[in-house]
Motif scaffolding. Structure first.
Motif, PDB file in Angstrom:
ATOM      1  N   PRO A 251       0.825  -1.225   0.000  1.00 16.36           N
ATOM      2  CA  PRO A 251       0.000   0.000   0.000  1.00 16.36           C
ATOM      3  C   PRO A 251       0.850   1.262   0.000  1.00 16.36           C
ATOM      4  CG  PRO A 251       0.193  -0.834   2.225  1.00 16.36           C
ATOM      5  CD  PRO A 251       0.977  -1.782   1.374  1.00 16.36           C
ATOM      6  N   SER A 252       1.667   1.438  -1.015  1.00 18.08           N
ATOM      7  CA  SER A 252       2.598   2.570  -0.942  1.00 18.08           C
ATOM      8  C   SER A 252       1.911   3.885  -1.180  1.00 18.08           C
ATOM      9  CB  SER A 252       3.730   2.375  -1.947  1.00 18.08           C
ATOM     10  OG  SER A 252       3.390   2.971  -3.176  1.00 18.08           O
ATOM     11  N   PRO A 253       2.335   5.021  -0.589  1.00 14.51           N
ATOM     12  CA  PRO A 253       3.474   5.052   0.320  1.00 14.51           C
ATOM     13  C   PRO A 253       3.103   4.649   1.748  1.00 14.51           C
ATOM     14  CG  PRO A 253       2.629   7.262  -0.019  1.00 14.51           C
ATOM     15  CD  PRO A 253       1.775   6.358  -0.835  1.00 14.51           C
ATOM     16  N   PHE A 254       4.056   4.126   2.490  1.00 14.26           N
ATOM     17  CA  PHE A 254       3.777   3.787   3.885  1.00 14.26           C
ATOM     18  C   PHE A 254       5.017   4.084   4.727  1.00 14.26           C
ATOM     19  CE2 PHE A 254       6.307  -0.095   3.845  1.00 14.26           C
ATOM     20  CZ  PHE A 254       6.247  -0.514   2.523  1.00 14.26           C
ATOM     21  N   LEU A 255       4.772   4.203   6.028  1.00 16.87           N
ATOM     22  CA  LEU A 255       5.804   4.652   6.958  1.00 16.87           C
ATOM     23  C   LEU A 255       6.312   3.479   7.797  1.00 16.87           C
ATOM     24  CD1 LEU A 255       6.530   7.647   7.094  1.00 16.87           C
ATOM     25  CD2 LEU A 255       5.139   7.840   9.130  1.00 16.87           C
ATOM     26  N   ARG A 256       7.622   3.467   8.039  1.00 11.77           N
ATOM     27  CA  ARG A 256       8.184   2.486   8.975  1.00 11.77           C
ATOM     28  C   ARG A 256       9.181   3.232   9.849  1.00 11.77           C
ATOM     29  NH1 ARG A 256       4.537  -0.131   7.774  1.00 11.77           N
ATOM     30  NH2 ARG A 256       4.458  -2.274   7.024  1.00 11.77           N
ATOM     31  N   ALA A 257       9.466   2.680  11.032  1.00  5.64           N
ATOM     32  CA  ALA A 257      10.372   3.376  11.948  1.00  5.64           C
ATOM     33  C   ALA A 257      11.491   2.451  12.397  1.00  5.64           C
ATOM     34  CB  ALA A 257       9.590   3.880  13.160  1.00  5.64           C
ATOM     35  N   LEU A 258      12.632   3.049  12.689  1.00  5.10           N
ATOM     36  CA  LEU A 258      13.766   2.315  13.266  1.00  5.10           C
ATOM     37  C   LEU A 258      14.338   3.210  14.347  1.00  5.10           C
ATOM     38  CD1 LEU A 258      15.154  -0.369  12.639  1.00  5.10           C
ATOM     39  CD2 LEU A 258      16.779   0.857  11.237  1.00  5.10           C
ATOM     40  N   LYS A 259      14.534   2.665  15.566  1.00  3.74           N
ATOM     41  CA  LYS A 259      14.977   3.545  16.648  1.00  3.74           C
ATOM     42  C   LYS A 259      16.186   2.989  17.369  1.00  3.74           C
ATOM     43  CE  LYS A 259      11.450   1.443  19.580  1.00  3.74           C
ATOM     44  NZ  LYS A 259      11.906   1.060  20.907  1.00  3.74           N
ATOM     45  N   THR A 260      16.872   3.862  18.118  1.00  2.18           N
ATOM     46  CA  THR A 260      18.016   3.426  18.909  1.00  2.18           C
ATOM     47  C   THR A 260      17.501   2.889  20.243  1.00  2.18           C
ATOM     48  OG1 THR A 260      18.277   5.604  19.896  1.00  2.18           O
ATOM     49  CG2 THR A 260      19.524   5.157  17.874  1.00  2.18           C
ATOM     50  N   GLN A 261      18.386   2.230  20.938  1.00  2.00           N
ATOM     51  CA  GLN A 261      18.002   1.568  22.185  1.00  2.00           C
ATOM     52  C   GLN A 261      17.460   2.548  23.220  1.00  2.00           C
ATOM     53  OE1 GLN A 261      21.295  -0.761  23.443  1.00  2.00           O
ATOM     54  NE2 GLN A 261      19.996  -2.394  24.197  1.00  2.00           N
ATOM     55  N   ASN A 262      18.038   3.767  23.239  1.00  2.00           N
ATOM     56  CA  ASN A 262      17.654   4.733  24.267  1.00  2.00           C
ATOM     57  C   ASN A 262      16.379   5.493  23.964  1.00  2.00           C
ATOM     58  OD1 ASN A 262      20.505   4.122  24.717  1.00  2.00           O
ATOM     59  ND2 ASN A 262      20.289   5.591  26.371  1.00  2.00           N
ATOM     60  N   PHE A 263      15.779   5.243  22.833  1.00  2.63           N
ATOM     61  CA  PHE A 263      14.549   5.965  22.478  1.00  2.63           C
ATOM     62  C   PHE A 263      13.378   5.267  23.140  1.00  2.63           C
ATOM     63  CE2 PHE A 263      12.360   8.983  19.840  1.00  2.63           C
ATOM     64  CZ  PHE A 263      11.102   8.426  19.644  1.00  2.63           C
ATOM     65  N   LYS A 264      12.714   5.995  24.056  1.00  2.18           N
ATOM     66  CA  LYS A 264      11.656   5.339  24.825  1.00  2.18           C
ATOM     67  C   LYS A 264      10.253   5.838  24.499  1.00  2.18           C
ATOM     68  CE  LYS A 264      14.719   3.048  27.232  1.00  2.18           C
ATOM     69  NZ  LYS A 264      15.110   1.776  26.712  1.00  2.18           N
ATOM     70  N   ASP A 265      10.148   6.911  23.723  1.00  3.09           N
ATOM     71  CA  ASP A 265       8.826   7.473  23.439  1.00  3.09           C
ATOM     72  C   ASP A 265       8.027   6.541  22.541  1.00  3.09           C
ATOM     73  OD1 ASP A 265       9.794  10.989  23.167  1.00  3.09           O
ATOM     74  OD2 ASP A 265       9.508   9.649  24.879  1.00  3.09           O
ATOM     75  N   PRO A 266       6.679   6.743  22.511  1.00  6.50           N
ATOM     76  CA  PRO A 266       5.885   5.918  21.597  1.00  6.50           C
ATOM     77  C   PRO A 266       6.204   6.245  20.131  1.00  6.50           C
ATOM     78  CG  PRO A 266       4.510   7.559  22.690  1.00  6.50           C
ATOM     79  CD  PRO A 266       5.828   7.622  23.349  1.00  6.50           C
ATOM     80  N   VAL A 267       6.114   5.208  19.308  1.00  7.36           N
ATOM     81  CA  VAL A 267       6.446   5.344  17.890  1.00  7.36           C
ATOM     82  C   VAL A 267       5.155   5.531  17.092  1.00  7.36           C
ATOM     83  CG1 VAL A 267       7.530   4.165  15.959  1.00  7.36           C
ATOM     84  CG2 VAL A 267       8.437   3.847  18.240  1.00  7.36           C
ATOM     85  N   CYS A 268       5.197   6.391  16.061  1.00 13.75           N
ATOM     86  CA  CYS A 268       3.954   6.734  15.352  1.00 13.75           C
ATOM     87  C   CYS A 268       3.536   5.755  14.262  1.00 13.75           C
ATOM     88  CB  CYS A 268       4.086   8.103  14.681  1.00 13.75           C
ATOM     89  SG  CYS A 268       4.662   9.318  15.814  1.00 13.75           S
ATOM     90  N   CYS A 269       4.341   4.710  14.053  1.00 12.85           N
ATOM     91  CA  CYS A 269       3.979   3.760  13.013  1.00 12.85           C
ATOM     92  C   CYS A 269       4.659   2.448  13.373  1.00 12.85           C
ATOM     93  CB  CYS A 269       4.466   4.242  11.657  1.00 12.85           C
ATOM     94  SG  CYS A 269       6.239   4.398  11.578  1.00 12.85           S
ATOM     95  N   SER A 270       4.473   1.412  12.538  1.00  9.77           N
ATOM     96  CA  SER A 270       5.120   0.138  12.892  1.00  9.77           C
ATOM     97  C   SER A 270       6.616   0.222  12.670  1.00  9.77           C
ATOM     98  CB  SER A 270       4.544  -1.030  12.096  1.00  9.77           C
ATOM     99  OG  SER A 270       3.731  -0.586  11.077  1.00  9.77           O
ATOM    100  N   LEU A 271       7.337  -0.613  13.417  1.00  5.79           N
ATOM    101  CA  LEU A 271       8.787  -0.659  13.267  1.00  5.79           C
ATOM    102  C   LEU A 271       9.148  -1.408  11.994  1.00  5.79           C
ATOM    103  CD1 LEU A 271       9.888  -1.444  16.924  1.00  5.79           C
ATOM    104  CD2 LEU A 271      10.059   0.708  15.723  1.00  5.79           C
TER     105      LEU A 271
END
Lengths: 249, 288
Positions: B185-205
């Motif tokens: 279903p393009s376009p779509f969002l994905r996230a990648l975070k560092t270990q110290n990032f604790k906030d909620p993520v706005c899309c799937s990893l």
């Protein structure tokens, strides 16, 4: 690895892919959106007009082309490839008429185009055509038809479909909003095509081109004014629907 | 040597090494080779960080000079357009500097006098809250320049009390999946975070294999090593040029903690985006 099997069109990859054909489908996505709708008494083709350079003659940048008096098509993808396919199809339409004294059926000419495209996926040294086409028209029996072809040479009949950039978004919109009952009304079919395009066209009605064929009538291209009128009506309906919603809540 | 299906003759790769005669032939430089080498030597691959007003180089790294609590980086034309339309129009952002660099991907031929209006890296901070930084990077930073860029921007000993958000887009064919790209279903969002990032993520990893490339990857790796909370929002799209649908796919990021306070007027932003599209449209007759 894809790189070893994507150079030659005639080579299958070990897992059965013809990469050149799949890459040709990516080329189709680079063309602007085209939508086709089959109503009960009308067929509609709507396209997102490409913005024309200042010094360019607008008439030479056409996405909707007549193949015969009763058949027309819209394409998405490589412009030059489309020109070649359209020319071949037009010649075939006339040749058929002269030979069997009957105009082509929409299915016949679609099959011709699809066969032509398929030949180019099996030929040495030639690449596939980088276009998908939406072919609409009425047959002698008065039944409206809409077909879609793609670079691999397949063709299917559709009630409504979209090709080109953001085709998926438009198709999802059509799936949600297409109803057989509404399509019995010609104006509803036209409005559905415009509404579907407005989902993905940024500058509104100015960048939309529309063509319709009604039973036993020739192809009609809508003027910019007529499209604006439809767009204004659609926007009015949207506002009224939103007012109703806010009243309910 | 081997003949292919089309009759072309290609050199077959051989681990025994090439014959001596052929090696000597290749080593002899033509005048053209010498000219190319001379041109390449003239063009330095140095990354320079310049101060805004004086256009002189910064002596220390950007984030050593200024204190930063929030750093938002947009890499690529779609991410840059997103920040321009949705974030930069709701507040006064002051330019603090820019990064000048040259590599083979740069469209300009003159490496010496690139003007700031041309595409590359500009840094801003919010006037009302100068610890909020924004970077608009619309040039390609080559592999050998990424480390320099990181050093000049973050420095060799970065402060840990900041949060980094990176926005970028990639072609959907980069997304590793067994499905055909036509069904995504393009376009779509994905996230990648560092270990110290604790906030909620706005899309799937980003699912495994979660591989990212280029400058966004370099920044994320840097933040992971230095334990800085950082998140990369990656938009997979099938249109690589500036495209409004891809830009709008970043909208979920507006609800993230780092961007929440910075966005005020969304309808105006959509108007701004439309204007950006009009000014950026490149004419091409190849595809219709």
């Amino acid at each position: 690895m894809a790189s070893r099997y994507d150079r030659a069109i005639t080579v299958f990859s070990p897992d059965g892919h013809l990469f050149q054909v799949e890459y040709a489908q990516e080329a189709v996505k680079k063309g602007s959106t085209a939508v086709g709708i089959r109503g009960t008494n009308i067929v509609v083709l709507g396209v997102e007009k490409k913005s024309v350079a200042k010094l360019q003659d607008e008439r030479t940048v056409r996405k909707i082309c007549a193949l015969d008096d009763h058949v027309c098509m819209a394409f998405a993808g490589l412009t030059a490839d489309a020109r070649v396919v359209i020319n071949r199809a037009r010649v075939e339409c006339q040749s058929h008429k002269l030979t069997v004294e009957d105009p082509v059926t929409v299915e016949y000419i679609t099959r011709f185009i699809a066969t032509l495209k398929q030949k180019y996926t099996q030929s040495n040294g030639r690449r596939p055509f980088g276009i998908s086409a939406l072919i609409v028209g009425f047959d002698d029996d008065g039944i409206p038809r809409l077909y879609q072809t793609d670079p691999s040479g397949t063709y299917h009949a559709w009630k409504a479909n979209a090709i080109g950039r953001s085709a998926k978004t438009v198709r999802e919109f059509l799936e949600k909003n297409y109803t057989e009952d509404a399509m019995a009304n010609d104006n509803e079919a036209i409005k559905l095509a415009i509404r579907a395009l407005l989902e993905v066209v940024q500058s509104g009605g100015k960048n939309i081109e529309l063509a319709i064929i009604r039973r036993n009538q020739p192809l009609k291209m809508f003027s910019a004014k007529e499209i604006e009128l439809q767009v204004t009506e659609i926007e009015k309906e949207k506002e009224e629907a939103e007012k109703k919603k806010s009243k309910k809540t | 040597m081997a003949a292919t299906f089309f009759g072309e003759v290609v050199k077959a790769p051989c681990r025994a090494g090439t014959e001596d005669e052929e090696e000597e032939e290749d080593r002899r430089e033509t005048p053209e080779d010498r000219e190319v080498r001379r041109q390449l030597m003239r063009k330095s691959r140095e990354v320079r960080l310049l101060r805004r007003q004086t256009k002189t180089s910064l002596e220390v790294s950007l984030l050593e000079k200024y204190s930063c609590s929030k750093f938002i980086i947009a890499i690529g034309n779609n991410a840059v357009a997103f920040l321009s339309s949705f974030v930069m129009n709701s507040g006064i952002w002051e330019e603090v500097g820019c990064a000048k660099l040259w590599n083979e991907w740069c469209r300009t031929t003159d490496a010496v006098s690139l003007s700031p209006t041309e595409a590359f890296c500009v840094f801003y901070h919010l006037k009302s809250n100068p610890s909020v930084f924004l970077c608009q990077c619309s040039c390609y930073v080559a592999e050998d320049q990424q480390y320099q860029w990181l050093e000049k921007v973050f420095g060799s000993c970065p402060k840990k009390n900041m949060q980094v958000t990176i926005l970028t887009s990639r072609h959907i064919t980069d997304y590793k999946t067994s499905e055909s790209t036509c069904s995504l279903p393009s376009p779509f969002l994905r996230a990648l975070k560092t270990q110290n990032f604790k906030d909620p993520v706005c899309c799937s990893l980003l699912e495994q294999p979660n591989i990212v490339h280029d400058l966004p990857a370099a920044v994320l790796s840097y933040c992971q090593v230095w334990r800085i909370p950082a998140i990369l929002y990656l938009c997979y799209t099938d249109i690589m040029k500036l495209d409004p649908i891809t830009v709008e796919a970043f909208k979920p990021v507006l609800s993230s903690r780092s961007l929440k306070g910075l966005v005020k007027n969304i309808p105006q932003s959509t108007e701004m985006l439309k204007k950006l599209m009009v000014t950026n449209e490149i004419q091409s007759n190849i595809y219709t």
